[in-house]
Design an enzyme around this catalytic site. Structure first.
Site, PDB file in Angstrom:
ATOM      1  N   ASP A   9      41.986  52.107  29.356  1.00  0.00           N
ATOM      2  CA  ASP A   9      43.014  51.247  29.925  1.00  0.00           C
ATOM      3  C   ASP A   9      42.419  49.845  29.995  1.00  0.00           C
ATOM      4  OD1 ASP A   9      45.322  50.374  31.389  1.00  0.00           O
ATOM      5  OD2 ASP A   9      44.218  50.666  33.256  1.00  0.00           O
ATOM      6  N   ASP A  11      43.733  46.883  32.427  1.00  0.00           N
ATOM      7  CA  ASP A  11      43.732  46.291  33.765  1.00  0.00           C
ATOM      8  C   ASP A  11      43.083  47.217  34.786  1.00  0.00           C
ATOM      9  OD1 ASP A  11      45.126  43.952  32.932  1.00  0.00           O
ATOM     10  OD2 ASP A  11      46.954  45.148  32.835  1.00  0.00           O
TER      11      ASP A  11
END
Length: 273
Positions: A9, A11
């Site tokens: 991922d 963020d």
């Protein structure tokens, strides 16, 4: 022999972007465009339960107090056009923060991604954020040449954002990966649910907004990947039985991939039927 794969991922994983980048960028955009909104840390933490920046901003339209101060467009098409304008302006502010060094890679990210690529592993990024913003964060972490070589699945490439598993299913399909050789690295409950929903193992590195979330299905929950000579990481849960030292190594990640398949577990607290 199939090479292992890591899907990161962006963020909260590559960098603590929500705290240091996205929230300040949203607020700078609101000020610039005269939008009567400002998200403090607590309110933004609540907004993070909503996957996607446009979707978070769209929640403003449902707030009666906001509607009294701002002429919300009556049609869905006009609202979508306004959200797109806001999102593009916010992205400019976010990328400026990244280029100014306000958003730094989290411990272990540069080291692990570099080592994995050098070892012949597949490395990709899957995020609900816009692709230019994801690329900016990745480039800050690993440099231009390596960032260009890493596939990015981001923004509106799927019709449903995390916790829907679509983006991970797309990444697995497009990259031709074997699911039992993939490890997803996430930081949030929504991301974990997306990975598990795609039948993938998931390691959690908690971020400033997510440490107290439910990570029951994760094979490993740690405070960060850590770095040699840096502060030792905290192991919050180890369901794969991987003995972690002060920092995570590539072999530790390989052990997570070959360990307990927590992706097959059923719904737990916090999931809806």
């Amino acid at each position: 022999m199939v090479s292992p794969a890591l899907i990161f991922d962006c963020d909260g994983v590559l960098a603590d972007t929500e705290r240091d980048g996205h929230r300040p960028a949203f607020n700078a955009m609101f000020d610039e465009l005269g939008v009567p909104a400002h998200w403090d840390e607590q309110e933004y933490g609540e907004k993070l339960r909503i996957g996607g920046g446009k979707e978070r901003m769209a929640s403003l339209f449902e707030d009666p107090q906001f509607a009294r101060r701002f002429a919300v467009p009556p049609s869905k098409d006009a609202q979508a056009e306004l959200l797109s304008t806001w999102h593009q302006a916010k992205g400019v502010h976010f990328r400026r923060l990244v280029s100014d060094g306000a958003v730094r890679p989290r411990p272990g990210i540069t080291r692990i991604i570099t080592a994995a690529v050098q070892a012949g592993w597949t490395v990709a990024v899957a995020s609900t954020s816009a692709r230019p913003s994801v690329y900016a964060v990745l480039e800050a972490a690993v440099g231009h040449d390596l960032a260009d070589a890493i596939p990015i699945f981001a923004g509106d490439v799927v019709s449903a954002k995390k916790p829907d598993p679509q983006i991970y299913l797309l990444a697995v399909s497009e990259l031709g990966l074997e699911r039992d050789q993939v490890l997803v690295i996430e930081d949030s409950r929504n991301g974990l649910r997306a990975a598990v929903g795609a039948g993938l193992r998931c390691l959690i590195t908690t971020s400033s907004y997510t440490r107290e979330e439910d990570f029951s299905e994760a094979c490993l929950v740690i405070s960060s990947l850590g770095d040699p000579g840096g502060p030792p990481l905290d192991v919050l849960a180890d369901r794969a039985g991987v003995p972690i030292g002060d920092f995570v190594s590539l072999e530790d990640l390989r052990a997570c991939i070959s360990g307990v398949n927590t992706a097959s577990t059923g719904p737990t607290k916090g999931d809806s039927a």
